[in-house]
Motif scaffolding. Sequence first.
Motif, PDB file in Angstrom:
ATOM      1  N   LEU A   1       0.818  -1.206   0.000  1.00  0.00           N
ATOM      2  CA  LEU A   1       0.000   0.000   0.000  1.00  0.00           C
ATOM      3  C   LEU A   1       0.854   1.260   0.000  1.00  0.00           C
ATOM      4  O   LEU A   1       0.389   2.334  -0.398  1.00  0.00           O
ATOM      5  N   LEU A   2       2.088   1.144   0.442  1.00  0.00           N
ATOM      6  CA  LEU A   2       2.983   2.293   0.505  1.00  0.00           C
ATOM      7  C   LEU A   2       3.549   2.644  -0.862  1.00  0.00           C
ATOM      8  O   LEU A   2       3.730   3.827  -1.197  1.00  0.00           O
ATOM      9  N   ALA A   3       3.851   1.626  -1.657  1.00  0.00           N
ATOM     10  CA  ALA A   3       4.569   1.823  -2.917  1.00  0.00           C
ATOM     11  C   ALA A   3       3.882   2.799  -3.872  1.00  0.00           C
ATOM     12  O   ALA A   3       4.558   3.667  -4.455  1.00  0.00           O
ATOM     13  N   PRO A   4       2.552   2.730  -4.103  1.00  0.00           N
ATOM     14  CA  PRO A   4       1.933   3.676  -5.038  1.00  0.00           C
ATOM     15  C   PRO A   4       2.079   5.132  -4.616  1.00  0.00           C
ATOM     16  O   PRO A   4       2.229   6.018  -5.468  1.00  0.00           O
ATOM     17  N   VAL A   5       2.033   5.404  -3.317  1.00  0.00           N
ATOM     18  CA  VAL A   5       2.164   6.779  -2.840  1.00  0.00           C
ATOM     19  C   VAL A   5       3.600   7.263  -3.050  1.00  0.00           C
ATOM     20  O   VAL A   5       3.835   8.409  -3.457  1.00  0.00           O
ATOM     21  N   ILE A   6       4.563   6.415  -2.778  1.00  0.00           N
ATOM     22  CA  ILE A   6       5.961   6.768  -3.016  1.00  0.00           C
ATOM     23  C   ILE A   6       6.198   7.045  -4.498  1.00  0.00           C
ATOM     24  O   ILE A   6       6.878   8.015  -4.872  1.00  0.00           O
ATOM     25  N   ASP A   7       5.622   6.214  -5.358  1.00  0.00           N
ATOM     26  CA  ASP A   7       5.786   6.402  -6.804  1.00  0.00           C
ATOM     27  C   ASP A   7       5.177   7.726  -7.267  1.00  0.00           C
ATOM     28  O   ASP A   7       5.739   8.406  -8.136  1.00  0.00           O
ATOM     29  N   ARG A   8       4.032   8.114  -6.703  1.00  0.00           N
ATOM     30  CA  ARG A   8       3.423   9.395  -7.079  1.00  0.00           C
ATOM     31  C   ARG A   8       4.307  10.560  -6.674  1.00  0.00           C
ATOM     32  O   ARG A   8       4.433  11.546  -7.410  1.00  0.00           O
ATOM     33  N   ALA A   9       4.930  10.463  -5.519  1.00  0.00           N
ATOM     34  CA  ALA A   9       5.832  11.532  -5.076  1.00  0.00           C
ATOM     35  C   ALA A   9       7.048  11.624  -5.987  1.00  0.00           C
ATOM     36  O   ALA A   9       7.544  12.722  -6.272  1.00  0.00           O
ATOM     37  N   ARG A  10       7.538  10.487  -6.442  1.00  0.00           N
ATOM     38  CA  ARG A  10       8.701  10.482  -7.331  1.00  0.00           C
ATOM     39  C   ARG A  10       8.390  11.089  -8.700  1.00  0.00           C
ATOM     40  O   ARG A  10       9.242  11.710  -9.322  1.00  0.00           O
TER      41      ARG A  10
END
Length: 537
Positions: free
Chosen positions: A281-290
Amino acid sequence: MQMRLTRSLRRLLTGLALISALALVGCDRAAELIPGNADDPRTPPPTPTAESTPILVTPGLNVGGGTPAAAIPDHELARSVVQVLGIDTSAGFEQIARYGSGVVVDAEQRLILTSYAVVAPYRADGSRAYTSIEIAINDDPGAPATRTFAAEVAAADVDMGIAVLRVVGRVGDGGSVGALEIPAVVPGQATGINTGVPLRLFSHAGGSEGPDAVSVTNATVTGQRGEAGQTGRTWFKVDARLPAGASGGPAFDQSGALVGMLAQEMYVPLGEVGQVRPGDLLAPVIDRARSSSATFNAPLYRGITVAPDGIWVSRPAFAGNAVDSTGGRDLLDYGTRFNEGLAALYYEYSIVGAPTGASVEERWYLESVLQDSLSSSFVWDQSGYGLISDRIQSPGAAGIPRGLWRVEVWVNGARRASASVNIGGTVTASNTPTAIGVAGATTVTPEGNISIGAYATAPQLIAIFDLSGMGSVGRLQWVVFRDNQPVYTSPSIRWTEGESARFWVGYLGDQPIQAGTWEFELHADGKVIGVGTISVF
């Protein structure tokens, strides 16, 4: 005459009378406590002690990128852990309004993962919760962290309580910052995390006094949770209870890969943390920030509030199935509507910040009629966080009586949460979501009344509604118009307030509020349930 039954943990109740003349039996309570004394399921588990670990630098060890070739030691993982502070200077002096933990997930782009509850920008009255976000890091081994960087919210998943911060400067001089000299963690695979898997939990668990040192807690996964409308598991349950400041801290597997994040469902400074958001669940949010340099535009709305006594109860969740194990009960097939003939209705809720000895009541209603024989009370004997799981069950083939069921959770004489579930029924006028516009404002009181009225040139505009029939609602959204022209559509947010509430939503644009006729169109699960009109002069 019906008599209120008092039931304790795992006590079997039989012969429960209903207004439908059908009996529900086998109602048991299974508090989701970590196994301690197997002979006494009421015994709280021993809580692992979080001890500070010196931060020792090992030159040449690559902590970021790829898969760990060997287990990364605690003191190396601690280098990536930071403290997140919400600093408020609005009263003319500095105070720490929010505090939690975080972990560097991308040193090049200066990204830090944390809990959204820690950095949610608004108070219950619509004003800012803090003036700025600061990041404290550990420069010296084992020493308290030093307030070093300024940050902003780069991306967030409000529903899942996940945020990614971007460092934008240095505290004090406002100087620019290049790539962080703090190693980023290795992303791991959370799909293999199941009951019995050991985890290493890192955090700055201190409080509002200021930065403190990193601590590590060895814990074990005891189960999982889900949520209605979400696919798969959304929480890992663990056998650790950590202070509120641990929220946002990383959870590593034994190799040192990031597989989750400690989090509270709501920012409760007097409560504890006992759950982990899975890494997938964390990965999509990190990807959006990147992928974007933009700042996250947080929706302005009342959100979840904590009572003045510091006690908070989550909205009860319902499920059609469950699996019992040595770690407790895991619910499956979450929902708010079930077909007629349901043999057992499972439900769960968490209690945060309740003191030992608090009185907890569950009050059950069928079509708004109190089911006194199903209602119950017990004495709270857990720590600052606990998960309660229970069920009501029918012995007959007809299943649980159809209709709109509602459960309310009361703690120390005050209603803290409620939720409704529809079993084999149809939507009627009594359970149709309805919103009645009450007033417009710039800020509101914690109770939802006008504090500062709406006016032209104000920084924001708030519409206050009285909502009813909301017990089965999953999502809420609002569209804002000025002089019949749309100016804003909010993201969809999860409804967590229960059957009815005084609720407000808002609009905060790039420019001050202009004079005109403003309308707030409120949607519940995609359907318009009310419109509030505000004349601004």
